[in-house]
Design a protein around this motif. Sequence first.
Motif, PDB file in Angstrom:
ATOM      1  N   ILE A  92      17.900  74.514  -8.514  1.00 33.16           N
ATOM      2  CA  ILE A  92      18.069  74.380  -7.066  1.00 33.16           C
ATOM      3  C   ILE A  92      16.686  74.250  -6.445  1.00 33.16           C
ATOM      4  CG2 ILE A  92      18.882  75.493  -4.947  1.00 33.16           C
ATOM      5  CD1 ILE A  92      20.912  77.031  -6.645  1.00 33.16           C
ATOM      6  N   VAL A  93      16.491  73.215  -5.626  1.00 28.91           N
ATOM      7  CA  VAL A  93      15.227  73.060  -4.906  1.00 28.91           C
ATOM      8  C   VAL A  93      15.503  73.232  -3.418  1.00 28.91           C
ATOM      9  CG1 VAL A  93      13.345  71.503  -4.280  1.00 28.91           C
ATOM     10  CG2 VAL A  93      14.167  71.583  -6.648  1.00 28.91           C
ATOM     11  N   SER A  94      14.792  74.157  -2.817  1.00 31.68           N
ATOM     12  CA  SER A  94      14.967  74.418  -1.401  1.00 31.68           C
ATOM     13  C   SER A  94      13.595  74.481  -0.731  1.00 31.68           C
ATOM     14  CB  SER A  94      15.750  75.719  -1.205  1.00 31.68           C
ATOM     15  OG  SER A  94      16.119  75.865   0.152  1.00 31.68           O
ATOM     16  N   ASP A  95      13.584  74.771   0.558  1.00 37.46           N
ATOM     17  CA  ASP A  95      12.317  74.821   1.289  1.00 37.46           C
ATOM     18  C   ASP A  95      12.483  75.776   2.472  1.00 37.46           C
ATOM     19  OD1 ASP A  95      14.034  73.037   2.838  1.00 37.46           O
ATOM     20  OD2 ASP A  95      12.235  72.581   3.995  1.00 37.46           O
ATOM     21  N   VAL A  96      11.452  75.857   3.320  1.00 38.96           N
ATOM     22  CA  VAL A  96      11.544  76.696   4.519  1.00 38.96           C
ATOM     23  C   VAL A  96      11.100  75.929   5.759  1.00 38.96           C
ATOM     24  CG1 VAL A  96      11.189  78.872   3.261  1.00 38.96           C
ATOM     25  CG2 VAL A  96       9.203  77.599   4.133  1.00 38.96           C
ATOM     26  N   GLY A  97      11.104  74.609   5.682  1.00 41.21           N
ATOM     27  CA  GLY A  97      10.575  73.766   6.763  1.00 41.21           C
ATOM     28  C   GLY A  97      11.383  73.841   8.044  1.00 41.21           C
ATOM     29  N   SER A  98      10.718  73.514   9.169  1.00 37.60           N
ATOM     30  CA  SER A  98      11.346  73.646  10.480  1.00 37.60           C
ATOM     31  C   SER A  98      12.137  72.426  10.912  1.00 37.60           C
ATOM     32  CB  SER A  98      10.281  73.937  11.536  1.00 37.60           C
ATOM     33  OG  SER A  98       9.638  75.146  11.247  1.00 37.60           O
ATOM     34  N   SER A  99      12.022  71.310  10.182  1.00 40.63           N
ATOM     35  CA  SER A  99      12.925  70.188  10.455  1.00 40.63           C
ATOM     36  C   SER A  99      13.641  69.884   9.138  1.00 40.63           C
ATOM     37  CB  SER A  99      12.158  68.976  10.975  1.00 40.63           C
ATOM     38  OG  SER A  99      11.340  68.441   9.978  1.00 40.63           O
ATOM     39  N   LYS A 100      14.872  69.440   9.210  1.00 35.79           N
ATOM     40  CA  LYS A 100      15.668  69.391   7.981  1.00 35.79           C
ATOM     41  C   LYS A 100      16.122  68.004   7.550  1.00 35.79           C
ATOM     42  CE  LYS A 100      15.387  72.222   6.033  1.00 35.79           C
ATOM     43  NZ  LYS A 100      14.041  72.703   6.296  1.00 35.79           N
ATOM     44  N   VAL A 116      19.422  69.728  -4.347  1.00 42.71           N
ATOM     45  CA  VAL A 116      18.586  69.949  -3.163  1.00 42.71           C
ATOM     46  C   VAL A 116      19.402  70.622  -2.054  1.00 42.71           C
ATOM     47  CG1 VAL A 116      17.310  68.803  -1.304  1.00 42.71           C
ATOM     48  CG2 VAL A 116      17.020  68.041  -3.687  1.00 42.71           C
ATOM     49  N   ILE A 117      18.948  71.787  -1.607  1.00 45.31           N
ATOM     50  CA  ILE A 117      19.576  72.466  -0.455  1.00 45.31           C
ATOM     51  C   ILE A 117      18.475  72.847   0.525  1.00 45.31           C
ATOM     52  CG2 ILE A 117      21.101  74.315   0.326  1.00 45.31           C
ATOM     53  CD1 ILE A 117      22.053  74.679  -2.522  1.00 45.31           C
ATOM     54  N   PRO A 118      18.235  71.994   1.522  1.00 44.75           N
ATOM     55  CA  PRO A 118      17.195  72.339   2.506  1.00 44.75           C
ATOM     56  C   PRO A 118      17.567  73.624   3.248  1.00 44.75           C
ATOM     57  CG  PRO A 118      17.821  70.024   2.695  1.00 44.75           C
ATOM     58  CD  PRO A 118      18.834  70.685   1.806  1.00 44.75           C
ATOM     59  N   ALA A 119      16.578  74.427   3.588  1.00 44.53           N
ATOM     60  CA  ALA A 119      16.837  75.686   4.280  1.00 44.53           C
ATOM     61  C   ALA A 119      15.755  75.947   5.314  1.00 44.53           C
ATOM     62  CB  ALA A 119      16.873  76.837   3.272  1.00 44.53           C
ATOM     63  N   LYS A 169      20.577  86.476   7.774  1.00 45.82           N
ATOM     64  CA  LYS A 169      21.967  86.109   8.000  1.00 45.82           C
ATOM     65  C   LYS A 169      22.048  84.596   7.809  1.00 45.82           C
ATOM     66  CE  LYS A 169      21.584  87.935  12.104  1.00 45.82           C
ATOM     67  NZ  LYS A 169      21.868  88.422  13.479  1.00 45.82           N
ATOM     68  N   VAL A 170      22.987  84.133   6.985  1.00 42.50           N
ATOM     69  CA  VAL A 170      22.992  82.723   6.599  1.00 42.50           C
ATOM     70  C   VAL A 170      24.028  81.924   7.393  1.00 42.50           C
ATOM     71  CG1 VAL A 170      23.456  81.129   4.687  1.00 42.50           C
ATOM     72  CG2 VAL A 170      22.098  83.203   4.303  1.00 42.50           C
ATOM     73  N   GLU A 171      23.644  80.712   7.747  1.00 42.44           N
ATOM     74  CA  GLU A 171      24.534  79.798   8.462  1.00 42.44           C
ATOM     75  C   GLU A 171      24.413  78.424   7.789  1.00 42.44           C
ATOM     76  OE1 GLU A 171      25.928  81.111  11.417  1.00 42.44           O
ATOM     77  OE2 GLU A 171      27.067  79.291  11.892  1.00 42.44           O
ATOM     78  N   ILE A 172      25.549  77.743   7.604  1.00 46.26           N
ATOM     79  CA  ILE A 172      25.519  76.379   7.057  1.00 46.26           C
ATOM     80  C   ILE A 172      25.643  75.409   8.227  1.00 46.26           C
ATOM     81  CG2 ILE A 172      26.547  74.775   5.380  1.00 46.26           C
ATOM     82  CD1 ILE A 172      25.886  77.324   3.977  1.00 46.26           C
ATOM     83  N   MET A 173      24.843  74.365   8.232  1.00 52.82           N
ATOM     84  CA  MET A 173      24.852  73.452   9.377  1.00 52.82           C
ATOM     85  C   MET A 173      24.525  72.039   8.922  1.00 52.82           C
ATOM     86  SD  MET A 173      22.650  74.029  12.885  1.00 52.82           S
ATOM     87  CE  MET A 173      23.097  75.716  13.223  1.00 52.82           C
ATOM     88  N   ASP A 174      25.012  71.069   9.655  1.00 54.19           N
ATOM     89  CA  ASP A 174      24.624  69.681   9.451  1.00 54.19           C
ATOM     90  C   ASP A 174      23.138  69.517   9.791  1.00 54.19           C
ATOM     91  OD1 ASP A 174      25.216  66.708   9.355  1.00 54.19           O
ATOM     92  OD2 ASP A 174      24.512  66.943  11.420  1.00 54.19           O
ATOM     93  N   ALA A 175      22.410  68.763   8.952  1.00 57.91           N
ATOM     94  CA  ALA A 175      20.955  68.654   9.143  1.00 57.91           C
ATOM     95  C   ALA A 175      20.580  68.085  10.512  1.00 57.91           C
ATOM     96  CB  ALA A 175      20.344  67.794   8.028  1.00 57.91           C
ATOM     97  N   ALA A 176      21.302  67.066  10.966  1.00 53.32           N
ATOM     98  CA  ALA A 176      20.970  66.452  12.250  1.00 53.32           C
ATOM     99  C   ALA A 176      21.192  67.439  13.398  1.00 53.32           C
ATOM    100  CB  ALA A 176      21.803  65.189  12.474  1.00 53.32           C
ATOM    101  N   HIS A 177      22.266  68.217  13.280  1.00 51.47           N
ATOM    102  CA  HIS A 177      22.525  69.204  14.330  1.00 51.47           C
ATOM    103  C   HIS A 177      21.448  70.294  14.308  1.00 51.47           C
ATOM    104  CE1 HIS A 177      24.787  71.164  17.431  1.00 51.47           C
ATOM    105  NE2 HIS A 177      24.841  72.290  16.744  1.00 51.47           N
ATOM    106  N   HIS A 178      21.084  70.728  13.112  1.00 49.83           N
ATOM    107  CA  HIS A 178      19.970  71.685  13.008  1.00 49.83           C
ATOM    108  C   HIS A 178      18.742  71.186  13.761  1.00 49.83           C
ATOM    109  CE1 HIS A 178      16.052  72.765  11.353  1.00 49.83           C
ATOM    110  NE2 HIS A 178      16.548  73.974  11.197  1.00 49.83           N
ATOM    111  N   ASP A 179      18.408  69.930  13.539  1.00 49.21           N
ATOM    112  CA  ASP A 179      17.185  69.394  14.128  1.00 49.21           C
ATOM    113  C   ASP A 179      17.245  69.374  15.654  1.00 49.21           C
ATOM    114  OD1 ASP A 179      16.290  69.172  11.578  1.00 49.21           O
ATOM    115  OD2 ASP A 179      16.188  66.978  11.542  1.00 49.21           O
TER     116      ASP A 179
END
Lengths: 301, 301
Positions: A92-100, A116-119, A169-179
């Motif tokens: 699993i490759v993830s990150d901590v970046g502020s845009s997804k 890949v699971i961006p976070a 606390k974890v939340e799953i979200m669409d990347a575009a909505h996150h941004d």
Amino acid sequence: MSVSRVAIIGLGLLGGSVGLAIRERLPECETTGFDCDPLVRERARERGLVESVCETAQDAVRDAELVILCVPVGAMAAAAADLAPALADGAIVSDVGSSKKTVGETLRAVLPQAIVIPAHPVAGTERSGPDAGFASLFHNRWCILTPDQDVPEEAIGRLSDFWTALGAKVEIMDAAHHDLVLAVTSHIPHLIAFTIVGTASDLEEVTRSEVIKYSAGGFRDFTRIAASDPTMWRDVFLSNRDAVLETLGRFSEDLTAMQRAVRSGDGETLFRLFERTRAIRRSIVEQGQDDARPDFGRADH
Amino acid sequence: MSVSRVAIIGLGLLGGSVGLAIRERLPECETTGFDCDPLVRERARERGLVESVCETAQDAVRDAELVILCVPVGAMAAAAADLAPALADGAIVSDVGSSKKTVGETLRAVLPQAIVIPAHPVAGTERSGPDAGFASLFHNRWCILTPDQDVPEEAIGRLSDFWTALGAKVEIMDAAHHDLVLAVTSHIPHLIAFTIVGTASDLEEVTRSEVIKYSAGGFRDFTRIAASDPTMWRDVFLSNRDAVLETLGRFSEDLTAMQRAVRSGDGETLFRLFERTRAIRRSIVEQGQDDARPDFGRADH
């Protein structure tokens, strides 16, 4: 245990905090780490940010089940390419970046063999570097995962358990909505803070020493977030351009309306806005996302 | 002792803090007080904000050597007119308002028999009302006096000694310059914070609950100052219009330049600004105008 071996690439505020949080909350999980700056690696060893600080990214990620990229968003492609040859299939490759959105696209393109699971853990301070991290950074903070639809549920569950174990606390979200959400709650506030601090230091009529002396009237709150890492923030704005510009446009319209109200002496419009914004503050404090003490307790010191 | 009898008109955050600070640091100084809201008077008696809470402003100011108006700037004229008949000749009349030019003009016009010395302690929290005040609010904060040229040095010295005794550092300044400096360091930051909190809560694509949940990314810092007293701030903007509009114009130009840099992908311009603003933060912390702990220690909780 969700994962037993984690590699952390980039050992600054976020990477260091992930390492320290694992040591405190997942003590059986093995950690390796790498940073491209030799001085940061040395300091990371001294502080024990991870169990083993490696001399190359490939050494760090070999055998890792989970790799977390804690580098500025703009350095993500190069960091991923650097470690690619040593990455285990199915890691699993993830990150901590502020845009997804762009980060996810980049990682999937460079690392086709990985899951890949961006976070994005929504946590941070204005400090940066290997001395800035601390184990409780993620405590009671949200961590947003933005997996693509084809990512196996099991992998999402493991990463989710990992962040929960670190106190988030974890939340799953669409990347575009996150941004878009983060453009509002983080990126635009930072851009505004950087800008007003720049404006204040450029005025001819008011000296910089006056700005500093009288900053307790509100300005100092902006300087704190305007002291955040310049490279990280440059990359955030470049990688989340559309959402940033969209939100900035709305803000500018609203600011123009306020300007008009001041110019025309329309106290009612000003009062209506000022009263409305108190309710949001109350909710943020109630939900534990800020400290309720007046002035965060600063005035008591 | 610089003054032996002080009357405080308006018993909210500022008035209450002045009263409590006198009790702690000038215990031999007698204090009277008045607030036009009977519930505030009741609460002020319970908390002991002043020794004697009077039922009229005239009762409060009779025999006072120093009267401090702690009411919103827009209520200054009415409050001054209300107490005028009972004011002793030669009493010093001061205030704590955030704009000084219009306040000075108002007080001099309504109270020709008084020695008017407008004052602005640059201190506050987002709380308001009779429960918000505390004795250490002015500790290590600047208090700016803006006397006219014909005010006797002796009176300025007494007021200056008074604020110094309460823990503040005193500065004498021209009223117009004060208004410009504070437009930059306080008024514009507040207007921007109020506006962005409004913008965020009006977006259709991002729910209010999302804004609250993810506020730790920067937004929450803005909500704190956007929770300040609406009446007070409406009056500040209306009474300091010219300096506010001038500074706002500069900020808008700078923001447009940042917007252009984001749109064109000009990372260098962004980086240059972001790097520059860190130095100002450092000076503010060095000069004791803010807490150096990351996140003001919030993250440790």
